[in-house]
Design a protein around this motif. Structure first.
Motif, PDB file in Angstrom:
ATOM      1  N   VAL A  64      60.196 -19.988 -13.099  1.00 15.06           N
ATOM      2  CA  VAL A  64      59.545 -20.675 -11.762  1.00 15.06           C
ATOM      3  C   VAL A  64      58.077 -20.337 -11.742  1.00 15.06           C
ATOM      4  O   VAL A  64      57.764 -19.120 -12.345  1.00 15.06           O
ATOM      5  CB  VAL A  64      60.290 -20.148 -10.577  1.00 15.06           C
ATOM      6  CG1 VAL A  64      61.596 -20.714 -10.458  1.00 15.06           C
ATOM      7  CG2 VAL A  64      60.087 -18.702 -10.465  1.00 15.06           C
ATOM      8  N   PRO A  65      57.352 -21.098 -11.189  1.00 17.18           N
ATOM      9  CA  PRO A  65      55.880 -21.003 -10.871  1.00 17.18           C
ATOM     10  C   PRO A  65      55.500 -19.516 -10.470  1.00 17.18           C
ATOM     11  O   PRO A  65      56.121 -19.254  -9.585  1.00 17.18           O
ATOM     12  CB  PRO A  65      55.206 -22.034 -10.373  1.00 17.18           C
ATOM     13  CG  PRO A  65      56.270 -23.382 -10.351  1.00 17.18           C
ATOM     14  CD  PRO A  65      57.890 -22.430 -10.318  1.00 17.18           C
ATOM     15  N   ASP A  66      54.288 -19.154 -10.985  1.00 14.40           N
ATOM     16  CA  ASP A  66      53.841 -17.992 -10.152  1.00 14.40           C
ATOM     17  C   ASP A  66      52.941 -18.486  -9.189  1.00 14.40           C
ATOM     18  O   ASP A  66      52.878 -19.591  -8.866  1.00 14.40           O
ATOM     19  CB  ASP A  66      53.052 -16.976 -11.179  1.00 14.40           C
ATOM     20  CG  ASP A  66      51.818 -17.650 -12.011  1.00 14.40           C
ATOM     21  OD1 ASP A  66      51.445 -18.390 -11.541  1.00 14.40           O
ATOM     22  OD2 ASP A  66      51.465 -17.182 -13.159  1.00 14.40           O
ATOM     23  N   GLY A  67      52.286 -17.339  -8.526  1.00 17.04           N
ATOM     24  CA  GLY A  67      51.303 -17.623  -7.430  1.00 17.04           C
ATOM     25  C   GLY A  67      50.331 -18.696  -7.808  1.00 17.04           C
ATOM     26  O   GLY A  67      49.578 -19.329  -6.921  1.00 17.04           O
ATOM     27  N   SER A  68      49.924 -18.717  -9.186  1.00 13.58           N
ATOM     28  CA  SER A  68      48.925 -19.791  -9.419  1.00 13.58           C
ATOM     29  C   SER A  68      49.373 -20.862  -9.872  1.00 13.58           C
ATOM     30  O   SER A  68      48.626 -21.851 -10.109  1.00 13.58           O
ATOM     31  CB  SER A  68      47.848 -19.088 -10.804  1.00 13.58           C
ATOM     32  OG  SER A  68      48.851 -19.112 -11.793  1.00 13.58           O
ATOM     33  N   GLY A  69      50.646 -21.130  -9.703  1.00 10.84           N
ATOM     34  CA  GLY A  69      51.514 -22.512  -9.886  1.00 10.84           C
ATOM     35  C   GLY A  69      51.768 -22.681 -11.575  1.00 10.84           C
ATOM     36  O   GLY A  69      51.993 -23.619 -12.154  1.00 10.84           O
ATOM     37  N   ARG A  70      51.730 -21.617 -12.361  1.00 10.43           N
ATOM     38  CA  ARG A  70      51.855 -21.550 -13.679  1.00 10.43           C
ATOM     39  C   ARG A  70      53.066 -20.978 -13.842  1.00 10.43           C
ATOM     40  O   ARG A  70      53.618 -19.951 -13.305  1.00 10.43           O
ATOM     41  CB  ARG A  70      50.584 -21.048 -14.521  1.00 10.43           C
ATOM     42  CG  ARG A  70      49.227 -21.562 -14.336  1.00 10.43           C
ATOM     43  CD  ARG A  70      48.324 -20.867 -15.143  1.00 10.43           C
ATOM     44  NE  ARG A  70      48.364 -21.189 -16.575  1.00 10.43           N
ATOM     45  CZ  ARG A  70      47.992 -20.713 -17.514  1.00 10.43           C
ATOM     46  NH1 ARG A  70      47.261 -19.538 -17.107  1.00 10.43           N
ATOM     47  NH2 ARG A  70      47.939 -21.161 -18.728  1.00 10.43           N
ATOM     48  N   SER A  71      54.009 -21.509 -15.119  1.00 12.67           N
ATOM     49  CA  SER A  71      55.175 -20.924 -15.588  1.00 12.67           C
ATOM     50  C   SER A  71      55.155 -20.318 -16.986  1.00 12.67           C
ATOM     51  O   SER A  71      54.561 -20.870 -17.685  1.00 12.67           O
ATOM     52  CB  SER A  71      56.328 -22.035 -15.228  1.00 12.67           C
ATOM     53  OG  SER A  71      56.218 -22.498 -13.826  1.00 12.67           O
ATOM     54  N   ARG A  72      56.180 -19.495 -17.105  1.00 12.33           N
ATOM     55  CA  ARG A  72      56.205 -19.106 -18.717  1.00 12.33           C
ATOM     56  C   ARG A  72      57.113 -19.906 -19.253  1.00 12.33           C
ATOM     57  O   ARG A  72      58.308 -20.217 -18.928  1.00 12.33           O
ATOM     58  CB  ARG A  72      56.426 -17.540 -18.539  1.00 12.33           C
ATOM     59  CG  ARG A  72      55.447 -16.709 -17.904  1.00 12.33           C
ATOM     60  CD  ARG A  72      56.060 -15.445 -18.044  1.00 12.33           C
ATOM     61  NE  ARG A  72      57.251 -15.041 -17.370  1.00 12.33           N
ATOM     62  CZ  ARG A  72      58.405 -14.023 -17.247  1.00 12.33           C
ATOM     63  NH1 ARG A  72      57.733 -13.146 -18.009  1.00 12.33           N
ATOM     64  NH2 ARG A  72      59.348 -14.109 -16.808  1.00 12.33           N
ATOM     65  N   ILE A  73      56.729 -20.062 -20.628  1.00  9.45           N
ATOM     66  CA  ILE A  73      57.804 -20.902 -21.567  1.00  9.45           C
ATOM     67  C   ILE A  73      58.304 -19.694 -22.221  1.00  9.45           C
ATOM     68  O   ILE A  73      57.637 -18.841 -22.825  1.00  9.45           O
ATOM     69  CB  ILE A  73      57.432 -21.937 -22.468  1.00  9.45           C
ATOM     70  CG1 ILE A  73      56.709 -23.089 -21.728  1.00  9.45           C
ATOM     71  CG2 ILE A  73      58.359 -22.254 -23.457  1.00  9.45           C
ATOM     72  CD1 ILE A  73      56.219 -24.112 -22.618  1.00  9.45           C
ATOM     73  N   MET A  74      59.668 -19.499 -22.118  1.00  7.15           N
ATOM     74  CA  MET A  74      60.345 -18.269 -22.747  1.00  7.15           C
ATOM     75  C   MET A  74      61.226 -18.878 -24.016  1.00  7.15           C
ATOM     76  O   MET A  74      61.997 -19.764 -23.932  1.00  7.15           O
ATOM     77  CB  MET A  74      61.135 -17.601 -21.814  1.00  7.15           C
ATOM     78  CG  MET A  74      60.548 -16.986 -20.280  1.00  7.15           C
ATOM     79  SD  MET A  74      59.128 -15.869 -20.695  1.00  7.15           S
ATOM     80  CE  MET A  74      60.079 -14.407 -21.188  1.00  7.15           C
ATOM     81  N   ARG A  75      61.278 -18.045 -24.988  1.00 13.02           N
ATOM     82  CA  ARG A  75      62.136 -18.267 -26.070  1.00 13.02           C
ATOM     83  C   ARG A  75      62.898 -16.849 -26.488  1.00 13.02           C
ATOM     84  O   ARG A  75      61.929 -16.014 -26.821  1.00 13.02           O
ATOM     85  CB  ARG A  75      61.542 -18.903 -27.228  1.00 13.02           C
ATOM     86  CG  ARG A  75      62.496 -19.267 -28.459  1.00 13.02           C
ATOM     87  CD  ARG A  75      61.813 -19.873 -29.544  1.00 13.02           C
ATOM     88  NE  ARG A  75      62.839 -20.316 -30.659  1.00 13.02           N
ATOM     89  CZ  ARG A  75      62.675 -21.064 -31.603  1.00 13.02           C
ATOM     90  NH1 ARG A  75      61.695 -21.981 -31.541  1.00 13.02           N
ATOM     91  NH2 ARG A  75      63.421 -21.475 -32.346  1.00 13.02           N
ATOM     92  N   ASN A  76      64.073 -16.680 -26.391  1.00 11.98           N
ATOM     93  CA  ASN A  76      64.673 -15.646 -26.601  1.00 11.98           C
ATOM     94  C   ASN A  76      64.104 -14.279 -25.842  1.00 11.98           C
ATOM     95  O   ASN A  76      64.065 -13.117 -26.629  1.00 11.98           O
ATOM     96  CB  ASN A  76      64.578 -14.993 -28.403  1.00 11.98           C
ATOM     97  CG  ASN A  76      65.435 -16.165 -29.139  1.00 11.98           C
ATOM     98  OD1 ASN A  76      66.414 -16.818 -28.385  1.00 11.98           O
ATOM     99  ND2 ASN A  76      64.906 -16.801 -30.085  1.00 11.98           N
ATOM    100  N   GLY A  77      63.848 -14.537 -24.767  1.00 10.37           N
ATOM    101  CA  GLY A  77      63.261 -13.567 -23.829  1.00 10.37           C
ATOM    102  C   GLY A  77      61.867 -13.142 -24.107  1.00 10.37           C
ATOM    103  O   GLY A  77      61.332 -12.391 -23.384  1.00 10.37           O
ATOM    104  N   THR A  78      61.165 -13.844 -24.964  1.00 10.34           N
ATOM    105  CA  THR A  78      59.638 -13.817 -25.158  1.00 10.34           C
ATOM    106  C   THR A  78      58.928 -14.941 -24.542  1.00 10.34           C
ATOM    107  O   THR A  78      59.121 -16.043 -24.934  1.00 10.34           O
ATOM    108  CB  THR A  78      59.360 -13.432 -26.732  1.00 10.34           C
ATOM    109  OG1 THR A  78      60.172 -12.504 -27.374  1.00 10.34           O
ATOM    110  CG2 THR A  78      58.050 -13.316 -27.008  1.00 10.34           C
ATOM    111  N   GLU A  79      57.720 -14.348 -24.098  1.00  6.71           N
ATOM    112  CA  GLU A  79      56.883 -15.711 -23.522  1.00  6.71           C
ATOM    113  C   GLU A  79      56.143 -16.261 -24.481  1.00  6.71           C
ATOM    114  O   GLU A  79      55.477 -15.413 -25.591  1.00  6.71           O
ATOM    115  CB  GLU A  79      55.821 -14.851 -22.503  1.00  6.71           C
ATOM    116  CG  GLU A  79      54.968 -16.090 -22.007  1.00  6.71           C
ATOM    117  CD  GLU A  79      53.843 -15.409 -21.261  1.00  6.71           C
ATOM    118  OE1 GLU A  79      52.685 -16.097 -21.027  1.00  6.71           O
ATOM    119  OE2 GLU A  79      54.308 -14.374 -20.400  1.00  6.71           O
ATOM    120  N   ILE A  80      56.281 -17.741 -24.813  1.00  3.77           N
ATOM    121  CA  ILE A  80      55.501 -18.291 -25.835  1.00  3.77           C
ATOM    122  C   ILE A  80      54.181 -18.892 -25.425  1.00  3.77           C
ATOM    123  O   ILE A  80      53.304 -18.886 -26.101  1.00  3.77           O
ATOM    124  CB  ILE A  80      56.594 -19.556 -26.403  1.00  3.77           C
ATOM    125  CG1 ILE A  80      57.812 -18.983 -26.751  1.00  3.77           C
ATOM    126  CG2 ILE A  80      55.853 -20.318 -27.457  1.00  3.77           C
ATOM    127  CD1 ILE A  80      57.503 -17.939 -28.019  1.00  3.77           C
TER     128      ILE A  80
END
Length: 367
Positions: A64-80
């Protein structure tokens, strides 16, 4: 991972969303990029599959987006990477003078591209023996998300609003193929004329090659700035198997029509869509692309996306390595031919959201 490789991987594998409501509506069914959602990675907005079988099993999860409206793409628990989603267009909240919601007339693709299918019916779609096996043009109509034919007046009204309210920069008009020798060029010309009378907006028209090349000039005179005539597949055997109706128009006709269209619209302003993953080899696609570049035609190669409800819904998407083997040398080929996506006046090649091609192309320019 390079941005170009990440985009390529996302477009072949798709992505899963923690909250599917993020961003404006995803595209389902229809004639354009379907079962996708627009997502912005860095400064690049692309269409990524979210409703396909590969996407349901994708290793990429978007939170889900953070306060700035950006989201993390995660792969196997790691932010890409960090991504954001374009917001719902304001013009979607309006209706035409005759009571049709604007988003049943045209929709936003990527960040600033307006797209419409003028005729939502097609002679190729009427028979299972002739239909393009990947096509979902009838799905959005059956679901009530669009109407069968958009009038020039409706298109002009919506295009003007999309420019004024949402900063749309160019427009794509495609069409199902009607009966008749113009293959849809007549209705596209009529529509372009009305739009250009209402708003200054670059337009790409897309249709099968008209039988008479005079239609290229007629479309140009009506206000069409760029033209797409889409091969989809390039090997004759693959074409006959995947799109038996459309394959009745021989490659020789496409070549002659491409030549005629380039004389009218100019080098790089004529393009073709090639769906990689339908059976053509890397060598098939690169050989065709070399021929197209020599003609002055921009080869827009995109990964095939299996769409639910079509005969190819269970067909596998191409591997990221397969796409990279095409797109990296193709980026070099296009740059050497003096044709860049950013120089196209309007349309799919300029938008570039359905393929990582433009990002590989930019790597070659900056090298």
């Amino acid at each position: 991972m390079r941005e170009s490789d990440l985009i390529n991987d996302l477009q072949t594998r798709g992505m899963r969303l923690v909250d599917p409501r993020v961003g404006h509506e995803s595209r389902r069914g229809g004639a354009g990029p379907s079962d996708h959602k627009a997502v912005t990675i860095g400064d690049t907005t692309v269409m990524v599959p979210v409703h396909t079988a590969p996407a349901f099993e994708s290793p990429y999860l978007v939170d889900v987006p953070d306060g700035s409206g950006r989201s993390r793409i995660m792969r196997n628990g790691t932010e890409i990477a960090k991504v954001s989603f374009p917001s719902r267009p304001r013009f979607y909240d309006l209706t035409t003078a005759d009571g049709i919601p604007y988003n049943k007339i045209a929709v936003l693709h990527s960040r600033d591209v307006l797209a419409t299918t003028v005729l939502q019916t097609c002679i190729r779609y009427e028979s299972r023996k002739k239909t393009c096996q990947f096509c979902a043009i009838g799905q959005s109509l059956a679901a009530g998300r669009t109407i069968a034919q958009k009038t020039p007046e409706q298109l002009a009204e919506v295009a003007k609003a999309a420019v004024e309210l949402d900063g749309v920069k160019h427009m794509v008009m495609t069409t199902g193929t009607p009966r008749g020798a113009d293959r849809g060029a007549a209705v596209l010309a009529e529509s372009a004329r009305a739009i250009k009378a209402a708003v200054d907006l670059p337009i790409q028209a897309q249709c099968e090659p008209p039988e008479d090349d005079i239609w290229h000039q007629r479309m140009k005179d009506a206000g069409v700035d760029a033209l797409g005539m889409h091969l989809e597949a390039v090997n004759p055997e693959v074409r006959a198997r995947i799109m038996p109706g459309k394959a009745s128009v021989p490659l020789s006709k496409y070549y002659s029509s491409f030549e005629a269209a380039v004389r009218v619209f100019g080098r790089g302003q004529v393009s073709t869509y090639i769906l990689a993953g339908l059976g053509d080899t890397v060598e098939d696609i690169l050989a065709m692309s070399e021929r197209l570049c020599a003609l002055g035609v921009y080869p827009f190669v995109v990964p095939f996306v299996p769409i639910s409800g079509t005969p190819l819904e269970s067909h596998p998407a191409p591997a990221a390595a397969f796409m990279r083997a095409i797109l990296e040398p193709l980026g070099t080929m296009i740059v050497r031919a003096g044709m860049r996506s950013e120089d196209i006046k309007a349309g799919c090649g300029r938008c570039g959201a359905c393929s990582a091609l433009s990002t590989y192309e930019k790597l070659k320019v900056s090298a």
